[in-house]
Motif scaffolding. Structure first.
Motif: not given
Length: 994
Positions: A373-383, A781-784
């Motif tokens: 779920r890379p999109a959710l991972k990025r959205y969490e960082r953005y939030s 820009d997110r966890s990978e």
């Protein structure tokens, strides 16, 4: 804000204001009331507990209320309703509770009489809060900032409602899929005395059980020494009861039937079975104390069933001591078990590495979730970015609206759960997490507007302030409210305490004249948005272009840029480069003052030269590859499938996503780009900005094709001539960095069963390889998930789509869709090429700026630039002096009128940089020059729930004759506002201003 958001805010306000102080505690909580057993017996600590996932197969709401029991029977409210009367009924009984997100919700619905009953149970040590975070956070993909925040949120609630007896004494990470030494260090600085967890690698577990090293001193940080040591223990069955001794309504085990007149009277058999299980467990542990976790997922909905059987079990097992049994069994808690180990008067082995990756069988590694779920991972960082900015704006404007952005704090606390940001939940639960974050951002936007109402006006504070709004679809180059507007403003808030040079990208439908905060005209590139972006499913914008310019931003402050449309091309020649220089499918070079990036005519990255240091890194390959997901049925370990949790490739060699590619190089004043298109679903744009010493790679992946019946795990690989000699380096939760070596574990003998998956590690913010001359660092820009599968190579998994469940519980393949097709994800890597000696001074601040990036808010003022500039501030900083480069402001939060919570950190490691690894000093008064002078300052533990001077942790002895006894002198208040920080040190303060 929505009605739902208002409701949550109201509920939080009720708790904060109406509930009153906790009952005065009796002296019956804490270690002094622990049952330490009998010195000549095998003491079995019975720990009744429930593990309540804050969302997984069902949403948080569904779990709390007991909805959708067709998915999973679970109802948290009934667990708490049932446990409390059972504890009241028998004063010997004990229970622990962990997930404050659920308990807070239950607490809101209780009468004051019930609350006082619960407070009494807490004060008597019969109900104990363990860990105390809003959720049981994941440890692989979470960022340390959010881990601290979610624990602070829970700790604040427990302190306010239960006082000292409600303060958790240890960490309880029984379900996360691997364990981070950075988390251990954070827990130590929260004042915890220990940590227990359930999941480790099967090979590691086997060796430890044989050697009786299941419990150890974990040295959480090489930078912070004894302050970061934490006693840590591995639980024997993850968190389950011994076989056949589960007495929950969900279990099928026989109850204890103790009427001798019954035909199926079973006390002798049950007692002997338990004694045998205790002896078997004890063979793997070093003392005459063992712990039995009597509970599991969502158990104790009928607590009476558990406790009646446990009461009998304790009675009849202990009765056998009269017949020579050495087993002594009693109700206990993890804290009391920890205290018994502390009093065992022995030394302990140590551990200095982490528990990643871990396997649940020889072919199943919990490492797919590093990317799931890379999109959710990025959205969490953005939030989180929005949350930190909102806290700062709330504090610096003194609008005192902390309760108003509680929904975002609460949503972020839930998102840290080990089945949330990890990506290991069902799809409808992932959707719920995203919705909660979105609603939380709505609440934060209200606070942001209220803050700017005070900060923007120059003179007249009754002036109507144009509403600020976020463009949350800027990740797909879309901002609908500004499209075709004659004018608009963009205000950028810099959340760091250092001035930054930020690259701004604004999607537009027409050309604009841009005025800087000083009124000067801003030079900007007018760039076409690529077709790859424009065809992302769900994008409805008519914007065909982006304005790209560089914006210098003040420290902890804002700058506003005014955009005014221009109808004629002639008017724009002064500010926007109109001539587009491009090269299609030709060899090309991107070059600025620091770097030279060379591509051949097939779009292959060939070389990057650091012109300042005069060295070149050669690339044999750079681009996208995919591993085929193993399509097993999970019937045996060798048939283990790749899924939401597990990453298992069918073969060890990934395939290129395309045998050919197209390259288009574009040259403009602010940025030079190489757009490389691999196929219809995979592309990247390599960017080199003017004056930049980093290379930005923005990638778009999806929809991943599955028409061939194969799941695919997509990686970006960077293959260089760097002689890395099997070693690579990954960060822990965005903070300290660990050395990795292929096919190797530092603390146990490792047998390779999965050559690829066994070398994948969580990359929360950075990964690098190096030799004596060169270091290549890739920031994310997110966890990978990431690795170095060959010398000179770095690979990062950016997206995955599997067609089989991996049989770890979620019951769904990792097959995300959106808008009727496979999910498309857009993300960034930042590439840094430097000498090893100078790399930290580049990757540390760049990673901080990537994580704490400026927040964009737009507005439609509807007035001319002249009127706007006459009435509104266009730039402002809360600081009046520059602060040390190696210091970061982690938290700036207003607790009450004139009371603030501040966390400052030194974000360099020991010996990492000749200059910035030295100690630093910061004057906290400099953060408050716009608010007033500091009149009181108290240093707190990391969670912010206790003065540091009151923190007295248990002392442990190691096998190598070291002691965790701290020699530090901690005072309750500081006589000076000047704070000294050593490398990797975080200090937390409660500050009162005049």
């Amino acid at each position: 804000m929505s009605i739902a958001v208002h409701t949550v805010i109201a509920c939080f306000t009720i708790i904060s204001i109406c509930c009153g102080a906790p009952l005065k505690p009796s002296n019956t909580c804490g270690y002094d009331v622990c049952n330490l057993g009998k010195p000549d017996k095998l003491n079995v600590h019975i720990v009744p507990h429930t593990h309540d996932d804050v969302g997984w197969l069902k949403t948080v709401d569904q779990y709390y209320y007991g909805a959708r029991n067709d998915i999973q029977h679970a109802a948290v409210q009934y667990i708490l309703d049932s446990v409390i009367p059972s504890l009241v009924e028998n004063s010997d009984r004990r229970f622990i509770y962990v997930e404050i997100a659920f308990f807070w919700r239950w607490w809101l619905q209780q009468t004051e009489e019930m609350r006082n009953t619960v407070r009494q149970l807490v004060n008597e040590g019969r109900l104990e809060f363990i860990s105390g975070g809003w959720s049981m956070n994941d440890e692989g993909v979470t960022h340390y900032n959010s881990i601290i925040d979610q624990h602070s949120l829970g700790a604040e609630f427990l302190r306010d409602q239960f006082g000292q007896c409600g303060r958790p004494k240890l960490g309880w990470q029984i379900d996360p899929f691997g364990h981070s030494k950075q988390v251990a260090s954070l827990f130590a600085h929260m004042g915890f005395d220990g940590l227990f967890f359930g999941r480790v690698d099967v090979q590691d577990y086997t060796e430890r059980f044989k050697a009786k090293t299941m419990e150890m001193i974990w040295k959480g940080s090489a930078n912070l020494g004894e302050d970061s040591w934490l006693f840590s223990g591995i639980l024997p069955r993850v968190y389950e009861a011994p076989p056949s001794f589960c007495f929950d309504v969900h279990c099928q085990n026989e109850p204890i039937k103790d009427d001798p007149q019954l035909h199926d009277y079973n006390v002798p058999e049950r007692v002997q079975a338990f004694i045998d299980a205790a002896h078997s467990q004890a063979t793997g542990y070093a003392t005459n104390h063992i712990i039995n976790t009597m509970g599991s997922d969502f158990q104790y909905e009928n607590a009476d069933e558990w406790y009646k059987n446990l009461d009998k079990l304790i009675k009849y097992v202990n009765a056998q001591q009269g017949n020579g049994s050495d087993v002594n069994i009693f109700y206990s808690t993890p804290s009391c078990y920890l205290y018994a180990l502390n009093k065992a008067n022995r030394t302990w082995t140590t551990k200095s590495d982490d528990f990643f990756p871990i396997s649940f069988n020889h072919h199943g590694l919990w490492n797919g979730y590093f990317t799931s779920r890379p999109a959710l991972k990025r959205y969490e960082r953005y939030s989180n970015n929005i949350l930190q900015v909102t806290k700062q704006l709330n504090a610096l404007s003194n609008v005192t609206l902390r309760h108003a952005f509680f929904p975002l704090s609460e949503a972020m606390g839930i998102a840290q759960h080990h089945d949330a940001v990890s990506g290991t939940e069902k799809q409808h639960v992932a959707d719920d997490y995203a919705q909660r974050l979105a609603q939380g951002i709505d609440s934060a936007t209200y606070v942001i507007n209220e803050a700017y109402r005070k900060l923007l006006p120059k003179y007249n504070h009754s002036l109507t302030i144009p509403a600020q709004f976020l463009c949350q679809f800027s990740n797909i180059s879309e901002c609908l409210p500004i499209e075709r507007q004659a004018s608009f403003t963009l205000t950028l808030w810099n959340p760091t305490i250092h001035p930054v040079q930020h690259i701004v990208r604004v999607p537009v439908t027409q050309k604009y004249l841009i005025r800087s905060p000083t009124g000067s005209t801003v030079a900007a590139d007018f760039m076409s948005i690529s077709d790859q972006v424009k065809k992302i499913p769900g994008r409805t914008s008519s914007a065909q272009y982006e304005l790209v310019f560089q914006a210098p931003l003040p420290a902890l402050g804002f700058s506003t840029y005014y955009f005014e449309s221009k109808s004629s091309l002639a008017d724009n020649k002064r500010t926007e480069k109109s001539k587009l220089d491009q090269a299609h499918n030709e060899a090309c070079v991107l070059q600025n003052q620091y770097l030279r990036v060379e591509f051949d005519q097939q779009g292959n990255l060939k070389n990057i030269t650091n012109q300042e240091r005069n060295f070149t890194v050669q690339f044999s390959s750079q681009g996208f590859y995919w591993y085929t997901s193993f399509p097993g049925n999970n019937s045996r370990p060798e048939f283990q499938a790749s899924g939401a949790y597990a990453f298992r490739p069918l073969t060890p060699n990934p395939l290129p996503v395309s045998s050919s590619r197209n390259i288009t190089c574009t040259y403009m004043d602010q940025v030079q780009t190489a757009l490389i298109v691999y196929n219809q679903w995979c592309s990247q744009e390599v960017r080199l900005y003017d004056q930049a010493n980093t290379v930005e790679i923005e990638w778009i992946v999806g929809p991943i094709p599955i028409e061939d019946g194969l799941g695919k795990e997509i990686i970006i690989r960077y293959d260089t001539d760097i002689r890395s000699n099997q070693y690579f380096y990954t960060d822990a939760n965005g903070r300290e960095v660990l050395e990795r070596k292929r096919d190797y574990r530092p603390s146990w003998n490792y047998t390779v069963y999965e050559s690829v998956g066994g070398n994948y590690y969580p990359v929360a913010s950075r990964i690098w390889i190096k030799d004596n001359q060169t270091q290549m660092t890739v920031l994310t820009d997110r966890s990978e998930g990431g690795s170095s599968m060959h010398d000179g190579s770095i690979e990062l998994m950016v997206h995955r789509r599997t067609l089989h469940d991996d049989s770890q519980g979620v019951g769904e393949p990792m097959n995300e869709t959106a808008y009727g097709t496979g999910l498309v994800v857009r993300g960034r890597h930042v590439l840094i090429l430097e000498t090893p000696q100078l790399s930290a001074s580049h990757h540390r601040p760049t990673a901080q700026q990537l994580f704490m990036s400026p927040l964009y808010t737009y507005a439609l003022p509807g007035i001319s630039y002249t009127d706007y500039s006459n009435n509104y501030r266009q730039t402002w900083s809360s600081l009046n002096e520059s602060l040390p480069y190696n210091v970061h402001l982690l938290t700036f939060d207003q607790l009450a009128a004139n009371v603030f919570l501040i966390r400052v950190e030194h974000y360099f490691e020991l010996n990492e940089d000749a200059t910035y690894s030295k100690s630093a000093q910061i004057d906290l008064d400099s953060l408050f020059n716009t608010l007033g002078k500091i009149k009181d300052l108290v240093e707190l533990t990391l969670a912010g729930n206790m003065p540091l001077s009151e923190m007295k942790r248990l002392v442990w002895q190691t096998n190598d004759h070291q002691s965790s006894n701290l020699k530090l002198t901690k005072s309750n208040t500081l006589k000076s506002t000047i704070v000294s920080l050593n490398p990797m040190e975080i200090k937390t303060f409660q500050i009162t201003i005049e």
